[in-house]
Design an enzyme around this catalytic site. Structure first.
Site, short mmCIF file in Angstrom:
data_model
loop_
_atom_site.label_atom_id
_atom_site.label_comp_id
_atom_site.label_asym_id
_atom_site.label_seq_id
_atom_site.Cartn_x
_atom_site.Cartn_y
_atom_site.Cartn_z
N HIS A 138 1.07 -1.37 0.15
CA HIS A 138 -0.24 -0.35 0.45
C HIS A 138 1.25 1.44 -0.11
O HIS A 138 1.89 1.48 0.74
CB HIS A 138 -0.62 0.01 1.20
N GLU A 149 0.82 3.47 1.41
CA GLU A 149 1.34 4.73 2.68
C GLU A 149 1.90 3.82 3.35
O GLU A 149 2.80 4.91 4.51
CB GLU A 149 -0.26 4.94 3.35
N CYS A 154 -6.85 7.10 10.57
CA CYS A 154 -8.20 7.78 10.73
C CYS A 154 -9.50 7.83 11.28
O CYS A 154 -10.17 7.24 11.59
CB CYS A 154 -7.45 8.61 9.90
N SER A 188 -8.19 1.09 0.52
CA SER A 188 -8.07 0.17 1.78
C SER A 188 -9.00 0.06 2.15
O SER A 188 -9.67 -0.67 2.75
CB SER A 188 -6.86 0.35 2.40
N ASN A 189 -10.20 1.83 2.78
CA ASN A 189 -10.97 1.96 3.69
C ASN A 189 -11.99 1.13 3.32
O ASN A 189 -13.05 1.93 3.98
CB ASN A 189 -10.91 3.30 4.68
#
Length: 324
Positions: free
Chosen positions: A130, A132, A200, A229-230
């Protein structure tokens, strides 16, 4: 399909754009207005197909690597953050940069640097590959170990079990992350936690709303892209908390009508990088098939906003001053 009198939609709130995504998208739009096309963007600015297509039409050019950007051009770094080496590449290419990294991701980067400076081994809970995760690991590659789920805990090797800290990718499932952290604490009883939760607020809020409506949903539709992803986590959370079926779609036209067979209640939400126009499209699709009763399931209020990247603020201020 069930009788139309019974059909309804449970609409999750909050859903859709978070403050970091809103900031990143506006940053590209403002850069196009301020500097003119083309503006180059390294990677997808946010993980959403529609957003990328819309910005491309306005003059943004998306590239995979910094070296693809012509010398002297302007490049925007995505909301997911980049490693320090990417900033170095930009300097070599004489590129003007606009860093649209989400401030909540920047917080994790700063934590990684601080703990590395204090000689900790850093256990980063996240998904391999990913963007991030790649960016965060680039801050201290010799000190950060990726832990990709609870099953990966047994593979972790550290130098000193008394100096170990965990950090997290911001867009994970809260439950899955804490399960992994629980396993890490069994292996490393002196494991240090970050000063504040890395996952987050928007990721958590969207998952809580889905948990609330999932038990009543015969079908859960999550609007979002497969590389988000979220958004993927929202499908998983929905199934875990009682939705009888759950699917991820980018657009309303991707909905298979067979999914609605025997369905009375449809749960609907969207990932943190999804504009509301795409949710409206799904609501119209469902209303045309008898699901015209919409009930909002609200579990939180969101008011957080982030200022634009400093490079843009500086140039916008300079332009405004010049017009006075």
């Amino acid at each position: 399909m069930s009788t139309s009198a019974q059909r309804r939609v449970l609409l999750a709130a909050p859903r859709g754009y978070c403050a970091g995504v809103d900031r990143a998208v506006i940053a590209v739009e403002k850069a196009l207005e301020q500097y003119g096309a083309p503006i180059y963007v390294r990677k997808q600015i946010v993980h959403n197909k529609y957003v990328v297509q819309t910005l491309e039409k306005k003059g943004a050019i998306f590239v995979d690597e910094t070296e693809e950007v012509p010398e002297g051009s302007i490049v925007v770094f995505s909301a997911h953050g980049v490693a320090p080496s990417v900033h170095d590449e930009a300097r070599v290419g004489k590129l003007a940069t606009v860093d649209a990294t989400c401030p909540l991701v920047t917080k994790v980067h700063k934590e990684a640097v601080r703990f590395a400076d204090e000689d900790y081994d850093i256990l980063l809970v996240g998904h391999e590959g990913h963007e991030e995760v790649i960016g965060t690991m680039g801050e201290a590659p010799d000190r950060i170990h990726l832990v990709d789920g609870a099953e990966d805990v047994a593979n972790v090797q550290v130098r000193d079990e008394s100096k170990v800290v965990w950090l997290s990718q911001t867009t994970l499932s809260v439950d899955e992350t804490m399960e992994t952290v629980g396993e890490l604490k069994k292996r490393f009883p002196l494991l240090v936690s970050p000063p504040s939760d890395d996952i987050c607020y928007a990721t958590q809020n969207r998952q809580v709303a889905v948990k609330q409506l999932a038990p009543e949903a015969d079908l859960l539709i999550v609007v979002g892209s497969k590389n988000s992803s979220n958004s993927v986590r929202l499908v998983e959370v929905g199934l875990e908390y009682g939705a009888k079926a759950a699917h991820l779609v980018d657009f309303a036209e991707e909905i298979d009508e067979a999914w609605l067979d025997g369905v009375t209640t449809v749960g609907l939400t969207s990932g943190a990088s999804v504009p509301e126009v795409l949710v409206d499209g799904v609501l119209e699709f469902l209303a045309a098939r008898g699901y015209d009763t919409v009930e909002t399931v609200k579990t939180a209020e969101e008011h957080l906003t982030f200022s634009l990247p400093k490079e843009l603020r500086r140039d916008l201020r300079a332009e405004a001053a010049g017009k006075l």
